[in-house]
Scaffold this motif. Structure first.
Motif, PDB file in Angstrom:
ATOM      1  N   TYR A  20     -76.905  45.330  95.344  1.00 57.22           N
ATOM      2  CA  TYR A  20     -76.437  45.986  96.555  1.00 57.22           C
ATOM      3  C   TYR A  20     -74.948  46.262  96.404  1.00 57.22           C
ATOM      4  O   TYR A  20     -74.227  45.514  95.737  1.00 57.22           O
TER       5      TYR A  20
ATOM      6  N   PHE B  68     -78.712  36.102  98.043  1.00 59.02           N
ATOM      7  CA  PHE B  68     -77.584  36.837  97.487  1.00 59.02           C
ATOM      8  C   PHE B  68     -76.670  35.958  96.646  1.00 59.02           C
ATOM      9  O   PHE B  68     -76.542  34.748  96.878  1.00 59.02           O
ATOM     10  N   GLY B  69     -75.989  36.611  95.714  1.00 59.93           N
ATOM     11  CA  GLY B  69     -74.863  35.979  95.048  1.00 59.93           C
ATOM     12  C   GLY B  69     -73.614  36.141  95.902  1.00 59.93           C
ATOM     13  O   GLY B  69     -73.659  36.764  96.971  1.00 59.93           O
ATOM     14  N   LYS B  70     -72.501  35.592  95.434  1.00 57.65           N
ATOM     15  CA  LYS B  70     -71.267  35.630  96.220  1.00 57.65           C
ATOM     16  C   LYS B  70     -70.579  36.983  96.162  1.00 57.65           C
ATOM     17  O   LYS B  70     -69.653  37.247  96.926  1.00 57.65           O
TER      18      LYS B  70
ATOM     19  N   TYR C 210     -73.145  43.080  95.124  1.00 55.11           N
ATOM     20  CA  TYR C 210     -73.900  41.852  95.318  1.00 55.11           C
ATOM     21  C   TYR C 210     -75.216  41.925  94.549  1.00 55.11           C
ATOM     22  O   TYR C 210     -75.960  42.899  94.666  1.00 55.11           O
TER      23      TYR C 210
END
Lengths: 114, 109
Positions: free
Chosen positions: B36, B99-101, B86
């Motif tokens: 994203y 999600f990742g950071k 993301y």
């Protein structure tokens, strides 16, 4: 087609006050999600509605958070009483009922608790 | 539990240089992976998903199950690629995204 809309876009409240965030998903989308990103951390899942039912609320941080989706249309997320650590961006997203379809996000509601 | 790791908080590259945004995940089954992107003052939007195996805006990402990675690549960065990226994971069934950071990509002219 209107996208996912969220209100308010920004909110500044004092610790102990109440805030209600609203999300209008894309029309016809049964799945509605709330996510949150606090400063410096990842976007975290809060909960998932399928129509008016809570499918998964495992991400809700504590009982100060209450989400509703009466009638299976728009959803509200209430924080009462708000604490400093609740500050962040609250995202709403929606998806239709077909597995694998794209999730569409709103612009987010920025909450600052002072 | 599923986890997505994006090791770089910020990545700066010069215009025209190659870009690789790293993403690793932990999940024992068969995940679906996404990238994203959030451009300045815009909403989070889907850039690409691994099952589509397509190139969007010159970006590609290949799922490597052996390395549990889904790195995002572009051979020649453009200034308009500057944004927050993301990586996200979904598991089979009607499950929410993890999600990742995020990695902030800055393309310098």
């Amino acid at each position: 087609e209107a996208g996912v809309t969220q209100f308010p876009s920004h909110s500044v409240i004092e610790k102990g006050q109440t805030v209600t965030l609203r999300c209008d998903p894309i029309s016809g989308h049964d799945n509605l999600y709330w996510y949150r990103r606090v400063m410096g951390k990842e976007i975290k899942f809060l909960l998932h509605f399928v129509k008016e039912s809570k499918q998964d609320e495992s991400g809700m941080p504590n009982n100060r958070f209450l989400a509703e989706r009466t009638g299976g249309t728009y959803s509200t997320l209430k924080v009462q009483p708000a604490e400093l650590e609740d500050s962040g961006v609250y995202f709403c997203a929606s998806r239709d009922g077909t597995a694998g379809n794209t999730i569409y996000f709103g612009e987010g509601s920025w909450l600052t608790v002072v | 539990a599923q986890r997505v790791t994006q090791p770089e908080k910020l990545l700066s590259v010069f215009k025209g240089a190659p870009v690789e945004l790293k993403c690793n995940y932990s999940y024992s089954g068969s995940p679906e992976l996404f990238w994203y992107v959030q451009y300045s003052r815009q909403r989070l939007q889907l850039l690409l998903r691994h099952i589509s195996r397509e190139s969007i805006k010159g970006f590609t990402a290949d799922l490597n199950k052996g390395e549990t990675s889904f790195h995002l690549k572009k051979p020649f960065a453009q200034e308009e690629d500057s944004a927050m990226y993301y990586c996200a994971l979904s598991t089979p069934g009607n499950t929410p995204l993890v999600f990742g950071k995020g990695t902030r990509l800055s393309v310098i002219a």
